[in-house]
Write a protein that holds these residues in place. Structure first.
Motif: not given
Length: 765
Positions: A320-321, A373, A376
């Motif tokens: 996610e990063d 994210d 989410t």
């Protein structure tokens, strides 16, 4: 070439070592469903998985090229490769019929040409048919012709007039030879039947018919009508049509009516398979004379093929990063149509953080377009839509499942900033009193929360503990409400990420009071120091204040509410005790017949469950005057100097007032400091266990005596005021607040606490 033959060394061509190929998980993916190449990651050598047959792979093309993709990971890279399959002369020319029959009238003119069936050769270019030869004869020679498709075929040319009466038929051998090394050949027998004279031959209206037809034309559609006429009469003028020198595939796609010459579509045309077809039509009359005409059929492309999307490589998951424009997947798009029908455009459907970028011809890379994210959206089902540019646009859709890998980007969160829990004093150790809860939005080890208590260096172990896994809070030792009212600690919740993230919350454990302390009688002192007793005049009326029993209870709330009752008396009807004040008063007027000495036992009981109690013994003496009473007392023990005793009381009272004032001021300052620092509230003052502990005679230190003496008189008045208990600030926990309320109300809030005793002493000296 045999299976496992070496095609080339990919590692050398790319400038990579075999170890780099193995580390980057290099693999070969061929276009289409068949995997014809294999990559050895240890050596970088590209080998065959099967023997290649150019005639099967590229049946309609002279040049045969096989494409493949080399996929590398870490990072993802796609390299396109092409392998040219070189033709080998492994096929001989083959005539469709072993015997060809030609019926030629004997009056045929010299120089007449008679086409012969061609001998197809599956090989291409020079390995295909290059020459035809005919056995030597005196009537025919052989002429070579080249068609529009580049194929060569032979024609018989009449060189000498035929004479049926001389020779009814001729047998010739036709040989087709290719250009291979060594060359291959095929033969067929040509049988020439000489017919009787037929003056006229059929004549076509056109030598070549040009026809265009769409590839989606239905079977049965009329393509063209060929027409040949013969001026002869009877059977010699009746013409019949037939295909000649036409490939088997063309015969399957088109149907010729032998009587009318109509050519109709009989199969499924496919522009992508063959763009044109060459048909040769022969018209023969009843006398055996024939003529030939060719029909050139051009197939028009129709947008009948939707784009094809092929996923070459897809990452298992994306962290996610990951920065924007990170490659997620590599895909290719192909449309078998031509022109605008085969031109495609590709895009990502929907509002997702992904875009497509062109890598090279018909290949795209799926990349991230924004920050991801996982908390989410844990995964995305990305739809890739490819659309061609045809008039009736066709499209294809492919779904790519992209999973988002978790990164420890969320710290644990407590459900409450402050947890308040209650525990009863004297509860056994390891009793669970509640739990704290913290959640972490991350997954796996990043979301696994462990709890711990934070302690500063040198700080002693606290009285509570927290389970590291469940967050259950329990006490490690029994607590005493009279020593500590509340315990405040800081709880830390840390996840299992690297580096870990943590959060803190305040845990407040409030001690609930239990009735574990019995009342303590301060006055009269239990050690018998008040043996002289209380003096009551003989003329005392009902309600006369004899004495006040003073008792305290170290508990709080209802456990510290005291009630007094007369348990035993020499004459029960003469005295009574205030239920809440402890005041001993005369229940009726004192009479002459009442005994001079009385012994009263006052029972002091709290309101706890179960209640606890204590008793106080009072000695009461009835006297007409203090001198007489003093004399009686003197008979039993030496009397003290009245003035000296009164001076002592006055000094003690003044000292107590000063000490209480200083203590109250210090307590107020300390309370403000504690509230500012949110530290654990301190314990309440301890109560003396006996009157002797107070150091102030028969009454405790917390009592104030307002002594008023009138000079020159024998009457003195003593006013006993209620006890001054310290009132604690509102910031204390619930248990402490209860005790504060009970103490303050017992000391200052009750009317019964303010009592006064007036003793009139008559000095007979």
């Amino acid at each position: 070439m045999a299976r496992d033959s070496v095609v080339g060394n990919v590692a050398q061509d790319l400038g990579l070592s075999p170890s780099q190929l193995a580390a980057r998980k290099a693999r070969v993916v061929s276009e289409g469903s068949e995997q014809r190449f294999r990559l050895d990651p240890r050596s970088g050598v590209l080998t065959l998985t099967e023997t290649l047959d150019r005639e099967h792979i590229c049946p309609h093309s002279e040049n045969c090229t096989l494409s493949f993709q080399l996929l590398l990971e870490n990072p993802v890279q796609l390299i396109r490769g092409e392998v040219d399959v070189r033709d080998v002369n492994d096929n001989s020319p083959v005539f469709p019929q072993k015997e060809m029959v030609l019926e030629i009238i004997e009056t045929a003119a010299l120089g007449s040409r008679f086409p012969l069936d061609a001998a197809p050769d599956k090989d291409a270019a020079l390995n295909g048919v290059q020459n035809y030869s005919l056995t030597p004869n005196s009537h025919f020679s052989l002429a070579l012709r080249t068609g529009r498709d580049g194929g060569k075929y032979a024609e018989l040319v009449l060189q000498r007039q035929l004479d049926r009466e001389e020779q009814q038929e001729l047998r010739l051998v036709l040989t087709a030879t290719d250009g291979g090394s060594p060359p291959r050949s095929g033969t067929a027998e040509v049988r020439v039947v000489v017919l009787d004279a037929n003056d006229n031959m059929p004549v076509f209206s056109r030598e070549v018919y040009e026809v265009r037809v769409a590839e989606n034309s239905p079977p049965g559609q009329l393509l063209v009508r060929v027409s040949a006429t013969d001026p002869d009469d009877g059977s010699n003028g009746k013409v019949h049509y037939a295909f000649t020198k036409t490939s088997e595939r063309a015969r399957q796609l088109f149907d010729l009516d032998t009587g009318t010459g109509e050519i109709r579509v009989s199969g499924i045309l496919d522009f992508e398979e063959a763009k044109s077809h060459e048909l040769m039509v022969r018209a023969t009359d009843g006398g055996g004379l024939s003529a030939h005409s060719s029909v050139h059929v051009e197939v028009l492309d129709v947008n009948d093929n939707a784009p094809e999307i092929t996923l070459s490589s897809v990452s298992a998951s994306v962290p996610e990063d990951a920065p924007p424009r990170t490659v997620v997947a590599v895909l290719s798009v192909r449309d078998r149509d031509s022109g605008d029908n085969g031109r495609t455009e590709c895009a990502v459907a929907g509002d997702v953080p992904f875009i497509l970028t062109a890598a090279f011809a018909e290949h795209y890379e799926l990349r991230t377009s924004a920050a991801l994210d996982r908390e989410t959206t844990a995964e995305y089902n990305v739809s890739v839509v490819a659309t061609d540019w045809g008039r009736a646009r066709l499209s294809a859709r492919e779904s790519v499942l992209v999973r988002i890998g978790d990164v420890n980007d969320n710290a644990p969160r407590f459900t409450q900033a402050l947890y308040s829990m209650w525990v009863s004093e004297n509860d056994a150790a390891s009793v669970r009193i509640g739990s704290v809860k913290a959640t972490d939005a991350d997954a796996g080890a990043n979301g696994r929360v462990r709890y711990a208590l934070l302690r500063e260096e040198g700080e002693e172990q606290t009285a509570v503990s927290v389970d590291a896994e469940s967050g259950a809070v329990s006490v490690v030792r029994a607590l005493d409400y009279e020593e500590v009212r509340a315990v405040e600690v800081t709880v830390s919740a840390a996840d299992g990420g690297s580096p870990p993230r943590s959060a803190t919350a305040l845990l407040r454990v409030l001690v609930r009071d239990e009735n574990d302390n019995a009342p303590v009688v301060l006055h009269p002192p239990p050690d018998g120091s008040a043996a002289l007793g209380e003096l009551v005049p003989r003329h005392a009326r009902a309600g006369y204040l004899v004495a006040k029993v003073v008792a305290v209870d170290a508990d709080a709330g209802q456990n510290a509410w005291l009630c007094y009752e007369l348990a035993k008396a020499t004459e029960p009807g003469l005295f009574r005790v205030g239920l809440h004040s402890g005041e001993v008063r005369t229940a009726r007027a004192v009479g002459e017949r009442d005994a001079a000495r009385h012994r009263l036992v006052v029972l002091v009981r709290d309101r706890g469950r179960p209640p606890r109690s204590a008793s106080a013994t009072l000695a009461v003496a009835l006297a007409d005057g203090f001198s007489e009473g003093h004399l009686r007392a003197s008979e039993e023990e030496p009397a003290a100097e009245p003035d000296g005793r009164l001076t002592l009381y006055l000094s003690v009272c003044l000292a107590c007032v000063s000490a209480l004032f200083v203590a109250s001021a210090a307590a107020a300052v300390a309370a403000k400091v504690r509230r500012a620092r949110r530290r654990e509230p301190g314990t309440l003052p301890t109560f003396p266990q006996s009157a002797a502990d107070s150091g102030a005679g028969s009454l405790p230190r917390s009592y104030v005596y307002d002594v008023r003496l009138a000079a020159g008189t024998v009457d003195s008045e003593f006013r006993f005021l209620g006890p001054l208990f310290p009132c604690f600030p509102a910031g204390l926990p619930q248990g402490a607040a209860d005790q504060r309320s009970s103490l303050c109300s017992a000391g200052l809030g009750q009317q019964e606490g303010d009592w006064a005793v007036q003793l009139k002493l008559k000095d007979n000296i």
